[in-house]
Design a protein around this motif. Structure first.
Motif, mmCIF file in Angstrom:
data_model
loop_
_atom_site.group_PDB
_atom_site.id
_atom_site.type_symbol
_atom_site.label_atom_id
_atom_site.label_comp_id
_atom_site.label_asym_id
_atom_site.label_seq_id
_atom_site.Cartn_x
_atom_site.Cartn_y
_atom_site.Cartn_z
ATOM 1 N N GLY A 155 2.858 8.888 -0.746
ATOM 2 C CA GLY A 155 2.549 7.683 -1.499
ATOM 3 C C GLY A 155 2.338 8.027 -2.962
ATOM 4 O O GLY A 155 2.069 9.183 -3.322
ATOM 5 N N ALA A 156 2.455 7.032 -3.827
ATOM 6 C CA ALA A 156 2.305 7.274 -5.253
ATOM 7 C C ALA A 156 2.069 5.951 -5.967
ATOM 8 O O ALA A 156 2.314 4.876 -5.427
ATOM 9 N N VAL A 157 1.558 6.049 -7.191
ATOM 10 C CA VAL A 157 1.424 4.888 -8.070
ATOM 11 C C VAL A 157 2.400 5.094 -9.228
ATOM 12 O O VAL A 157 2.306 6.084 -9.957
ATOM 13 N N LYS A 158 3.339 4.174 -9.381
ATOM 14 C CA LYS A 158 4.375 4.290 -10.410
ATOM 15 C C LYS A 158 4.204 3.166 -11.421
ATOM 16 O O LYS A 158 3.923 2.026 -11.058
ATOM 17 N N LYS A 159 4.402 3.489 -12.666
ATOM 18 C CA LYS A 159 4.356 2.497 -13.736
ATOM 19 C C LYS A 159 5.791 2.026 -13.994
ATOM 20 O O LYS A 159 6.658 2.831 -14.351
ATOM 21 N N THR A 234 4.806 -4.571 -17.940
ATOM 22 C CA THR A 234 4.565 -3.254 -17.327
ATOM 23 C C THR A 234 3.450 -3.379 -16.296
ATOM 24 O O THR A 234 2.381 -3.909 -16.589
ATOM 25 N N ILE A 235 3.745 -2.909 -15.090
ATOM 26 C CA ILE A 235 2.751 -2.999 -14.016
ATOM 27 C C ILE A 235 2.632 -1.644 -13.315
ATOM 28 O O ILE A 235 3.565 -0.838 -13.333
ATOM 29 N N ASP A 236 1.473 -1.405 -12.721
ATOM 30 C CA ASP A 236 1.250 -0.222 -11.883
ATOM 31 C C ASP A 236 1.532 -0.622 -10.441
ATOM 32 O O ASP A 236 0.835 -1.470 -9.871
ATOM 33 N N PHE A 237 2.551 -0.002 -9.863
ATOM 34 C CA PHE A 237 2.969 -0.361 -8.512
ATOM 35 C C PHE A 237 2.644 0.779 -7.553
ATOM 36 O O PHE A 237 3.025 1.929 -7.790
ATOM 37 N N ARG A 238 1.936 0.458 -6.474
ATOM 38 C CA ARG A 238 1.547 1.475 -5.489
ATOM 39 C C ARG A 238 2.587 1.548 -4.378
ATOM 40 O O ARG A 238 2.875 0.552 -3.704
ATOM 41 N N ILE A 239 3.170 2.722 -4.191
ATOM 42 C CA ILE A 239 4.130 2.957 -3.115
ATOM 43 C C ILE A 239 3.370 3.553 -1.935
ATOM 44 O O ILE A 239 2.780 4.631 -2.054
ATOM 45 N N PRO A 240 3.356 2.897 -0.789
ATOM 46 C CA PRO A 240 2.605 3.424 0.347
ATOM 47 C C PRO A 240 3.307 4.627 0.967
ATOM 48 O O PRO A 240 4.535 4.781 0.828
ATOM 49 N N PRO A 241 2.577 5.518 1.655
ATOM 50 C CA PRO A 241 3.220 6.648 2.338
ATOM 51 C C PRO A 241 4.218 6.155 3.386
ATOM 52 O O PRO A 241 3.960 5.176 4.092
ATOM 53 N N GLY A 242 5.362 6.845 3.469
ATOM 54 C CA GLY A 242 6.374 6.479 4.459
ATOM 55 C C GLY A 242 7.549 5.718 3.903
ATOM 56 O O GLY A 242 8.454 5.345 4.652
ATOM 57 N N THR A 245 14.593 5.269 1.578
ATOM 58 C CA THR A 245 15.648 4.593 0.838
ATOM 59 C C THR A 245 15.923 3.226 1.454
ATOM 60 O O THR A 245 16.177 3.107 2.646
ATOM 61 N N GLY A 246 15.850 2.191 0.613
ATOM 62 C CA GLY A 246 16.069 0.832 1.090
ATOM 63 C C GLY A 246 14.801 0.078 1.425
ATOM 64 O O GLY A 246 14.867 -1.128 1.716
ATOM 65 N N SER A 247 13.645 0.735 1.393
ATOM 66 C CA SER A 247 12.386 0.023 1.642
ATOM 67 C C SER A 247 12.173 -1.022 0.553
ATOM 68 O O SER A 247 12.430 -0.772 -0.630
ATOM 69 N N ARG A 248 11.681 -2.195 0.964
ATOM 70 C CA ARG A 248 11.544 -3.331 0.043
ATOM 71 C C ARG A 248 10.086 -3.804 0.052
ATOM 72 O O ARG A 248 9.562 -4.192 1.092
ATOM 73 N N PHE A 249 9.458 -3.747 -1.122
ATOM 74 C CA PHE A 249 8.045 -4.094 -1.230
ATOM 75 C C PHE A 249 7.893 -5.314 -2.139
ATOM 76 O O PHE A 249 8.497 -5.383 -3.205
ATOM 77 N N ARG A 250 7.051 -6.256 -1.707
ATOM 78 C CA ARG A 250 6.869 -7.514 -2.438
ATOM 79 C C ARG A 250 5.616 -7.457 -3.320
ATOM 80 O O ARG A 250 4.549 -7.046 -2.868
ATOM 81 N N VAL A 251 5.794 -7.866 -4.570
ATOM 82 C CA VAL A 251 4.673 -7.991 -5.501
ATOM 83 C C VAL A 251 4.563 -9.479 -5.836
ATOM 84 O O VAL A 251 5.357 -10.002 -6.618
ATOM 85 N N PRO A 252 3.607 -10.202 -5.243
ATOM 86 C CA PRO A 252 3.541 -11.659 -5.425
ATOM 87 C C PRO A 252 3.292 -12.050 -6.878
ATOM 88 O O PRO A 252 2.511 -11.421 -7.590
ATOM 89 N N GLY A 253 3.992 -13.103 -7.308
ATOM 90 C CA GLY A 253 3.739 -13.693 -8.612
ATOM 91 C C GLY A 253 4.240 -12.912 -9.802
ATOM 92 O O GLY A 253 3.952 -13.272 -10.944
ATOM 93 N N ARG A 254 5.022 -11.836 -9.592
ATOM 94 C CA ARG A 254 5.530 -11.041 -10.712
ATOM 95 C C ARG A 254 7.023 -11.271 -10.956
ATOM 96 O O ARG A 254 7.653 -10.482 -11.666
ATOM 97 N N GLY A 255 7.571 -12.350 -10.388
ATOM 98 C CA GLY A 255 8.939 -12.737 -10.706
ATOM 99 C C GLY A 255 8.951 -13.618 -11.943
ATOM 100 O O GLY A 255 8.010 -13.622 -12.742
ATOM 101 N N ASN A 256 10.025 -14.387 -12.133
ATOM 102 C CA ASN A 256 10.095 -15.286 -13.284
ATOM 103 C C ASN A 256 9.103 -16.435 -13.124
ATOM 104 O O ASN A 256 8.871 -16.929 -12.015
ATOM 105 N N ALA A 257 8.528 -16.863 -14.237
ATOM 106 C CA ALA A 257 7.592 -17.980 -14.216
ATOM 107 C C ALA A 257 8.327 -19.270 -13.874
ATOM 108 O O ALA A 257 9.520 -19.426 -14.171
ATOM 109 N N GLY A 258 7.611 -20.203 -13.241
ATOM 110 C CA GLY A 258 8.196 -21.499 -12.941
ATOM 111 C C GLY A 258 8.199 -22.390 -14.171
ATOM 112 O O GLY A 258 7.676 -22.041 -15.232
#
Length: 386
Positions: A155-159, A234-242, A245-258
């Motif tokens: 696992g890691a925290v990536k900016k 710029t956000i700090d994103f935490r990648i969980p252990p495990g 390639t192809g894993s897809r993680f959702r960060v709520p509310g960080r897409g385009n604004a409505g």
């Protein structure tokens, strides 16, 4: 009469008519990625397919639109002049997919305005009015990130920095220049509609000056009236252990604004793991190849092998042949599907035969051959017989 050659929206998205909104959204995202024009440059059929998919999702993701479509299909209630449907006097707008053919009628209007043109203005204007006044949710974004094998295991925290549409800090998403006041549209008198007459028939259509809102306002100079501006986030994103390639993680509310206060979309981070020179991931198991000597394979031994946790002992049974796979329980990769669970490490034994460069070694091998008279190829010819 209304006519259409469109494909059924449910068939287009490949979902049953009773499908929940979650399944419809998943089907849309999968097809949208497949037929997106950016991924199919120059392919007109893919571009047309993408438009059809968007149109189907826009209808089926809206409860009211979906209810109308389920009840009337492409032919709305007003196809027969039925009341309570998409009326002529601004009681709502019909789906944009309904096509009307008046080729067999001659409804020439005064001043060169035909019935066909005016009818199109009614529906096009009503749709524009609805779009101008309704809040729309923001779109989702995707971001691919490369990570090392070690980061995937521990696992890691990536900016990460993404470009996204954010709410305008000047007008706060309204699209109106602060300090200015809205005025009643002088063309429609604030109703948002104007009346046109053609061939003795009166039509209520959306006012072209105010877009059907009935109000005039000064456009925000920062966002140009969009209510959103593009900026780097710029956000700090935490990648969980495990992660793999192809894993897809959702960060709520960080897409385009409505728009107009609509909720923001989500950000989906997709990982790509760099290959490792020793460990090969197979699901949640880690596959490794470990060399052993002839004597270790023949007599058996306890040897140390690398794991992602450090060194571990593995027992080589006497008489082990090259290619035999041994298993180290719970020494594999962390599982994303089952938190707290780990796969196994599979150890393939690779017997290394010594090079007979020394006379003493050659003599030992000759002595071994005299004592070991078993023929390993004894049964291959009988098994290979046709």
């Amino acid at each position: 009469m209304p006519t259409t050659t469109k494909q059924d929206y449910y068939e287009l998205l490949g979902v049953p008519r009773k499908a929940p909104l979650k399944d419809i959204r998943q089907a849309y995202r999968k097809l949208a990625r497949k037929y997106h024009p950016d991924l199919n440059p120059g392919d007109k059929s893919a571009e047309e397919k993408f438009k059809q998919i968007q149109e189907a999702y826009e209808t089926l993701s809206d409860p009211k639109k979906r209810q109308m479509y389920d009840q009337f299909g492409f032919n709305g209630p007003n196809a027969q002049g039925a009341p309570g449907g998409y009326g002529y006097a601004g009681q709502g707008a019909p789906p944009e997919d309904v096509q009307f053919d008046f080729g067999g009628f001659d409804f020439g209007g005064a001043g060169g305005t035909s019935f066909r043109d005016l009818f199109s203005q009614v529906f096009r204007g009503a749709n524009a009015s609805r779009a101008a006044t309704q809040a729309e949710p923001g779109t989702d974004l995707e971001y691919q990130i490369d990570i090392s094998f070690s980061e995937a295991m521990r696992g890691a925290v990536k900016k990460i920095t993404i470009a996204r549409l954010d709410v305008c800090s000047v007008c706060h998403g309204t699209g109106t220049q602060p300090g200015t006041s809205q005025q009643v549209c002088p063309t429609c008198g604030g109703t948002g509609q104007i009346t046109q007459v053609s061939g003795g028939m009166r039509f209520q259509i959306a006012c072209s000056r105010c877009g059907g809102t009935g109000k005039l306002h000064t456009v925000c100079r920062t966002c140009g009236g969009e209510g959103r501006v593009r900026r780097a986030d710029t956000i700090d994103f935490r990648i969980p252990p495990g992660a793999q390639t192809g894993s897809r993680f959702r960060v709520p509310g960080r897409g385009n604004a409505g728009t107009l206060g609509g909720p923001a979309g989500d950000l989906y981070v997709i990982t790509r793991v760099e290959p490792h020179p020793f460990f090969e991931r197979r699901g949640d198991d880690l596959y490794t190849i470990v060399p052993v000597t002839v004597t270790e394979a023949a007599l058996g031994a306890k040897i140390e092998v690398p794991t992602i946790d450090g060194r571990a002992q593995v027992r080589i049974p006497p008489g082990t042949s090259s290619g035999k796979v041994l298993r180290l329980r719970d020494k594999g990769a962390p599982s994303l599907r089952q938190p707290g669970h780990r796969g196994d490490q599979l150890v393939e034994v690779r017997v290394v035969v010594p090079r007979p460069e020394d006379e003493r070694v050659r003599q030992l091998l000759r002595d071994l051959a005299k004592h070991d008279t078993e023929d390993p190829r004894k049964e291959i010819f009988s098994r290979a017989a046709l």
